[in-house]
Design an enzyme around this catalytic site. Structure first.
Site, PDB file in Angstrom:
ATOM      1  N   LYS A  48       4.863   4.097  17.690  1.00 13.27           N
ATOM      2  CA  LYS A  48       3.463   4.564  17.706  1.00 13.27           C
ATOM      3  C   LYS A  48       2.492   3.464  17.271  1.00 13.27           C
ATOM      4  O   LYS A  48       1.309   3.511  17.591  1.00 13.27           O
ATOM      5  CB  LYS A  48       3.290   5.849  16.884  1.00 13.27           C
ATOM      6  CG  LYS A  48       3.596   5.720  15.390  1.00 13.27           C
ATOM      7  CD  LYS A  48       2.499   5.138  14.542  1.00 13.27           C
ATOM      8  CE  LYS A  48       2.972   4.826  13.146  1.00 13.27           C
ATOM      9  NZ  LYS A  48       1.963   4.144  12.319  1.00 13.27           N
TER      10      LYS A  48
ATOM     11  N   ARG B 288      -4.403   1.638   9.907  1.00  8.90           N
ATOM     12  CA  ARG B 288      -4.801   0.218   9.937  1.00  8.90           C
ATOM     13  C   ARG B 288      -4.631  -0.439  11.299  1.00  8.90           C
ATOM     14  O   ARG B 288      -5.485  -1.219  11.728  1.00  8.90           O
ATOM     15  CB  ARG B 288      -3.985  -0.565   8.893  1.00  8.90           C
ATOM     16  CG  ARG B 288      -4.252  -0.138   7.481  1.00  8.90           C
ATOM     17  CD  ARG B 288      -3.283  -0.776   6.495  1.00  8.90           C
ATOM     18  NE  ARG B 288      -1.892  -0.417   6.791  1.00  8.90           N
ATOM     19  CZ  ARG B 288      -0.854  -0.755   6.044  1.00  8.90           C
ATOM     20  NH1 ARG B 288      -1.039  -1.471   4.937  1.00  8.90           N
ATOM     21  NH2 ARG B 288       0.370  -0.395   6.365  1.00  8.90           N
ATOM     22  N   ASN B 289      -3.499  -0.159  11.975  1.00 14.89           N
ATOM     23  CA  ASN B 289      -3.279  -0.822  13.275  1.00 14.89           C
ATOM     24  C   ASN B 289      -4.398  -0.499  14.252  1.00 14.89           C
ATOM     25  O   ASN B 289      -4.858  -1.352  15.001  1.00 14.89           O
ATOM     26  CB  ASN B 289      -1.926  -0.403  13.863  1.00 14.89           C
ATOM     27  CG  ASN B 289      -0.774  -1.129  13.197  1.00 14.89           C
ATOM     28  OD1 ASN B 289      -0.478  -2.271  13.504  1.00 14.89           O
ATOM     29  ND2 ASN B 289      -0.153  -0.460  12.227  1.00 14.89           N
TER      30      ASN B 289
ATOM     31  N   GLY C 269       4.391   1.191  -0.288  1.00  5.90           N
ATOM     32  CA  GLY C 269       5.461   1.020  -1.270  1.00  5.90           C
ATOM     33  C   GLY C 269       5.034   1.520  -2.638  1.00  5.90           C
ATOM     34  O   GLY C 269       5.757   2.269  -3.308  1.00  5.90           O
TER      35      GLY C 269
ATOM     36  N   ASN D 158       0.821  -1.200   0.000  1.00  8.73           N
ATOM     37  CA  ASN D 158       0.000   0.000   0.000  1.00  8.73           C
ATOM     38  C   ASN D 158       0.872   1.274   0.000  1.00  8.73           C
ATOM     39  O   ASN D 158       0.696   2.183  -0.824  1.00  8.73           O
ATOM     40  CB  ASN D 158      -0.855  -0.089   1.273  1.00  8.73           C
ATOM     41  CG  ASN D 158      -2.005   0.857   1.320  1.00  8.73           C
ATOM     42  OD1 ASN D 158      -2.163   1.573   2.302  1.00  8.73           O
ATOM     43  ND2 ASN D 158      -2.824   0.894   0.299  1.00  8.73           N
TER      44      ASN D 158
ATOM     45  N   PHE E 175      10.342  -8.464   6.828  1.00  9.55           N
ATOM     46  CA  PHE E 175      10.973  -9.038   5.641  1.00  9.55           C
ATOM     47  C   PHE E 175      12.345  -8.434   5.335  1.00  9.55           C
ATOM     48  O   PHE E 175      13.028  -8.870   4.415  1.00  9.55           O
ATOM     49  CB  PHE E 175      10.060  -8.860   4.412  1.00  9.55           C
ATOM     50  CG  PHE E 175       8.683  -9.457   4.605  1.00  9.55           C
ATOM     51  CD1 PHE E 175       8.534 -10.772   5.041  1.00  9.55           C
ATOM     52  CD2 PHE E 175       7.540  -8.710   4.363  1.00  9.55           C
ATOM     53  CE1 PHE E 175       7.263 -11.329   5.233  1.00  9.55           C
ATOM     54  CE2 PHE E 175       6.271  -9.250   4.539  1.00  9.55           C
ATOM     55  CZ  PHE E 175       6.135 -10.564   4.980  1.00  9.55           C
TER      56      PHE E 175
ATOM     57  N   ALA F  61      -1.344   5.978   3.220  1.00 12.19           N
ATOM     58  CA  ALA F  61      -1.003   5.761   1.812  1.00 12.19           C
ATOM     59  C   ALA F  61      -2.150   6.099   0.870  1.00 12.19           C
ATOM     60  O   ALA F  61      -1.959   6.791  -0.136  1.00 12.19           O
ATOM     61  CB  ALA F  61      -0.561   4.312   1.618  1.00 12.19           C
TER      62      ALA F  61
ATOM     63  N   LYS G  69      -0.196  -5.846   6.061  1.00 12.24           N
ATOM     64  CA  LYS G  69       0.331  -6.263   7.366  1.00 12.24           C
ATOM     65  C   LYS G  69       0.107  -5.194   8.430  1.00 12.24           C
ATOM     66  O   LYS G  69       0.174  -3.994   8.135  1.00 12.24           O
ATOM     67  CB  LYS G  69       1.848  -6.510   7.265  1.00 12.24           C
ATOM     68  CG  LYS G  69       2.233  -7.587   6.289  1.00 12.24           C
ATOM     69  CD  LYS G  69       2.051  -8.968   6.880  1.00 12.24           C
ATOM     70  CE  LYS G  69       2.360 -10.036   5.865  1.00 12.24           C
ATOM     71  NZ  LYS G  69       1.618 -11.266   6.048  1.00 12.24           N
TER      72      LYS G  69
HETATM   73  N1  NAI Z   1       0.170   1.829   4.306  1.00 10.48           N
HETATM   74  C1  NAI Z   1       0.400   3.005   4.894  1.00 10.48           C
HETATM   75  O1  NAI Z   1      -0.485   3.901   4.945  1.00 10.48           O
HETATM   76  C2  NAI Z   1       1.738   3.292   5.478  1.00 10.48           C
HETATM   77  C3  NAI Z   1       2.656   2.284   5.725  1.00 10.48           C
HETATM   78  N2  NAI Z   1       3.875   2.593   6.259  1.00 10.48           N
HETATM   79  C4  NAI Z   1       4.889   1.556   6.488  1.00 10.48           C
HETATM   80  O2  NAI Z   1       5.360   1.114   5.236  1.00 10.48           O
HETATM   81  C5  NAI Z   1       5.866  -0.215   5.334  1.00 10.48           C
HETATM   82  C6  NAI Z   1       5.323  -1.026   4.167  1.00 10.48           C
HETATM   83  O3  NAI Z   1       3.929  -1.144   4.316  1.00 10.48           O
HETATM   84  P1  NAI Z   1       2.898  -1.255   3.110  1.00 10.48           P
HETATM   85  O4  NAI Z   1       3.491  -0.806   1.827  1.00 10.48           O
HETATM   86  O5  NAI Z   1       1.671  -0.543   3.573  1.00 10.48           O
HETATM   87  O6  NAI Z   1       2.692  -2.840   2.999  1.00 10.48           O
HETATM   88  P2  NAI Z   1       1.316  -3.648   2.983  1.00 10.48           P
HETATM   89  O7  NAI Z   1       0.973  -4.037   4.385  1.00 10.48           O
HETATM   90  O8  NAI Z   1       0.291  -2.904   2.201  1.00 10.48           O
HETATM   91  O9  NAI Z   1       1.646  -4.910   2.102  1.00 10.48           O
HETATM   92  C7  NAI Z   1       2.388  -6.018   2.482  1.00 10.48           C
HETATM   93  C8  NAI Z   1       3.495  -6.200   1.468  1.00 10.48           C
HETATM   94  O10 NAI Z   1       4.338  -7.247   1.885  1.00 10.48           O
HETATM   95  C9  NAI Z   1       4.674  -8.017   0.735  1.00 10.48           C
HETATM   96  N3  NAI Z   1       5.112  -9.342   1.148  1.00 10.48           N
HETATM   97  C10 NAI Z   1       4.356 -10.403   1.562  1.00 10.48           C
HETATM   98  N4  NAI Z   1       5.143 -11.448   1.865  1.00 10.48           N
HETATM   99  C11 NAI Z   1       6.435 -11.033   1.640  1.00 10.48           C
HETATM  100  C12 NAI Z   1       7.698 -11.643   1.772  1.00 10.48           C
HETATM  101  N5  NAI Z   1       7.832 -12.906   2.214  1.00 10.48           N
HETATM  102  N6  NAI Z   1       8.803 -10.940   1.462  1.00 10.48           N
HETATM  103  C13 NAI Z   1       8.700  -9.664   1.041  1.00 10.48           C
HETATM  104  N7  NAI Z   1       7.520  -9.008   0.885  1.00 10.48           N
HETATM  105  C14 NAI Z   1       6.408  -9.696   1.188  1.00 10.48           C
HETATM  106  C15 NAI Z   1       3.403  -8.015  -0.086  1.00 10.48           C
HETATM  107  O11 NAI Z   1       3.659  -8.364  -1.412  1.00 10.48           O
HETATM  108  C16 NAI Z   1       2.997  -6.547   0.058  1.00 10.48           C
HETATM  109  O12 NAI Z   1       3.669  -5.771  -0.899  1.00 10.48           O
HETATM  110  C17 NAI Z   1       5.435  -0.717   6.719  1.00 10.48           C
HETATM  111  O13 NAI Z   1       6.532  -0.678   7.601  1.00 10.48           O
HETATM  112  C18 NAI Z   1       4.372   0.294   7.161  1.00 10.48           C
HETATM  113  O14 NAI Z   1       4.336   0.481   8.564  1.00 10.48           O
HETATM  114  C19 NAI Z   1       4.227   3.882   6.548  1.00 10.48           C
HETATM  115  C20 NAI Z   1       3.366   4.910   6.310  1.00 10.48           C
HETATM  116  C21 NAI Z   1       2.066   4.699   5.755  1.00 10.48           C
HETATM  117  O1  13P Z   2       2.078   4.828   9.527  1.00 12.70           O
HETATM  118  C1  13P Z   2       0.945   5.059   9.244  1.00 12.70           C
HETATM  119  C2  13P Z   2       0.296   6.349   9.477  1.00 12.70           C
HETATM  120  O2  13P Z   2       1.240   7.382   9.613  1.00 12.70           O
HETATM  121  C3  13P Z   2       0.099   3.959   8.704  1.00 12.70           C
HETATM  122  O3  13P Z   2      -0.176   3.150   9.768  1.00 12.70           O
HETATM  123  P1  13P Z   2      -0.901   1.744   9.554  1.00 12.70           P
HETATM  124  O4  13P Z   2       0.141   0.779   9.139  1.00 12.70           O
HETATM  125  O5  13P Z   2      -1.482   1.446  10.917  1.00 12.70           O
HETATM  126  O6  13P Z   2      -1.976   1.959   8.520  1.00 12.70           O
END
Ligand code: NAI
Ligand code: 13P
EC number: 1.1.1.8
Length: 408
Positions: free
Chosen positions: A267, A333-334, A19, A17, A117, A173, A360
């Site tokens: 957080k 999400r959390n 990425g 999401n 990961f 995101a 996740k």
């Molecule tokens: N989604 C959001 O709004 C925000 C997320 N973040 C942070 O960004 C980071 C990435 O989160 P998201 O992009 O939201 O991920 P996500 O939770 O949307 O997606 C999970 C990702 O993990 C991948 N995946 C699954 N199994 C795997 C494996 N064995 N090896 C490698 N990848 C694998 C999936 O293909 C998918 O791309 C996290 O640390 C999150 O806390 C930070 C700010 C905002």
């Molecule tokens: O980091 C985030 C907000 O700043 C996104 O958090 P979540 O992974 O809980 O959606």
């Protein structure tokens, strides 16, 4: 001075999401700054087979509901239908299922995937990246091994022998992907060997690579950094900011990697606590108490384990501090899915499995990791909220017990 012959080449490692959203905004910027960046942005995708539903505009009756590779869907339709549906991606994003191929020519690596990961990712690309590559971690989490805790950006830096900064803030995101304005914080300490003097030479004496630097705890670590060759444009705060800033995404550049990284990681534990509180039926006033206590424990943690390098003002002044705390405890999400877990009376991991379509919740593992780190050091009782959240996740403590933390 001759103009640089090469341009910075960018790879985003991760396509969830956040990425995919970061790949989108970075790809918009590489197009906008052709003097600095190669237009094409590689995005490493953890390959999976995805079914395009018949309701999607990308549904092809000839393929029907046969699963297709996610990389091929992204490269054909310019949409990550699984992790960022309904968002048109710039055509200069190339989804690549081969991690090694995706990183091989890039000198800017953006790490953006769930923190659990990252160890495996680093193992796969160690020795296969440009020696002068630089990283930015958008990951919110920490790595804990035995009783050692590390910021993700430091872990990446040590494993890959590169410098890695951190991006974190109050960032949802889906809102940013829809170009709804918000702000973020990037901590990046340009390595001295990358600093350019006015005459075009390195900023360090004789342009020698820096072999020693202070880590976030103030200890000397010996990472041999290879200076960024002068065939590239400089890579300092101005260029990093140009890569991430959009009219809808305001970047604040700072040097405090500890505050930015810990704020983003810890957080998530507090956001889970707020979800539990709200799922139980308490409201904003109770959540505010939990947020206040959570921030105190985050600052205490930073003071106790990073005493020499923490800049506490980050928590008060930056999006990566209180800003992220507020948004995470009210709309991320959390918070959302821990609330659902309590409402349905099921473990939060079951909700993660059944409701998140592969996304996740970083707070679950962060809570367990931080608790095990604190327990190993006999410090768990000094962090009662962190302790209680991991107890509730593991079914050992009840949500009803949360107010007991606040009674003197
Ligand atoms: N989604 C959001 O709004 C925000 C997320 N973040 C942070 O960004 C980071 C990435 O989160 P998201 O992009 O939201 O991920 P996500 O939770 O949307 O997606 C999970 C990702 O993990 C991948 N995946 C699954 N199994 C795997 C494996 N064995 N090896 C490698 N990848 C694998 C999936 O293909 C998918 O791309 C996290 O640390 C999150 O806390 C930070 C700010 C905002
Ligand atoms: O980091 C985030 C907000 O700043 C996104 O958090 P979540 O992974 O809980 O959606």
């Amino acid at each position: 001075m001759a103009s640089p012959q090469r341009k910075h080449k960018v790879t985003v490692i991760g396509s969830g999401n956040w990425g995919t959203t970061v790949a989108k905004l970075v790809a918009e910027n590489t197009r906008e700054h052709p003097d600095l960046f190669e237009e094409e942005v590689q995005m490493w995708v953890y390959e999976e087979e995805v079914v395009i539903p018949s309701s999607s505009p990308h549904f092809d009756p000839e393929i029907g509901e046969k699963p297709q590779k996610l990389t091929s869907i992204i490269n054909t339709h310019h949409e990550n239908v699984k992790y960022l549906p309904k968002i048109k991606l710039p055509t200069n994003i190339v989804a690549n299922p081969s991690l090694v191929d995706a990183v091989k020519d890039s000198n800017i690596l953006i790490f953006n995937l769930p923190h659990e990961f990252i160890g495996n990712i680093c193992k796969q690309i160690k020795g296969k990246i440009l020696p002068y590559a630089r990283g930015i971690s958008c990951i919110k989490g920490v790595t804990v091994t035995d009783d050692k805790i590390e910021l993700i950006c430091e872990f990446i830096g040590e494993q890959l022998e590169i410098y890695c900064g951190a991006l974190s803030g109050a960032n949802i995101a889906s809102e940013i992907a829809n170009e709804m304005w918000c702000e973020t914080t990037i901590a990046y300490n340009t390595p001295p060997c990358d600093k350019r003097a006015v005459n075009g030479t390195n900023g360090t004496a004789n342009g020698e690579p820096v072999e020693e630097h202070l880590d976030s705890r103030g200890q000397i670590i010996r990472t041999k950094l290879t200076p960024l060759p002068h065939v590239y444009p400089p890579l300092d705060h101005a260029e990093i900011s140009a890569l991430f800033s959009r009219p809808y995404f305001t970047v604040s550049m700072v040097s405090d990697v500890v505050g930015v990284s810990l704020g983003g990681a810890l957080k998530n534990i507090v956001a889970i606590a707020c979800g539990f509180v709200e799922g139980h039926g308490w409201n904003m006033t109770a959540k505010t108490a939990v947020m206040r206590r959570g921030m105190l424990e985050i600052i205490q943690f930073a003071r106790e384990f990073y005493p020499q390098t923490i800049q506490e003002k980050t928590f008060w002044e930056e999006s990566a501090g209180w800003g992220d705390m507020i948004v995470s405890c009210t709309s991320a999400r959390n918070w959302r899915y821990s609330k659902m877990a309590v409402e349905r009376g099921v473990p939060i991991e079951e909700i993660e499995r059944t409701e998140l379509n592969g996304q996740k919740l970083q707070g679950i593992s962060t809570s367990r990791e931080v608790s095990s780190f604190l327990r190993a050091r006999g410090a768990e009782d000094r962090y009662p909220l962190f302790k209680m959240v991991s107890g509730i996740i593991d079914g050992k403590v009840k949500v009803e017990d949360i107010p007991s933390l606040f009674r003197k």
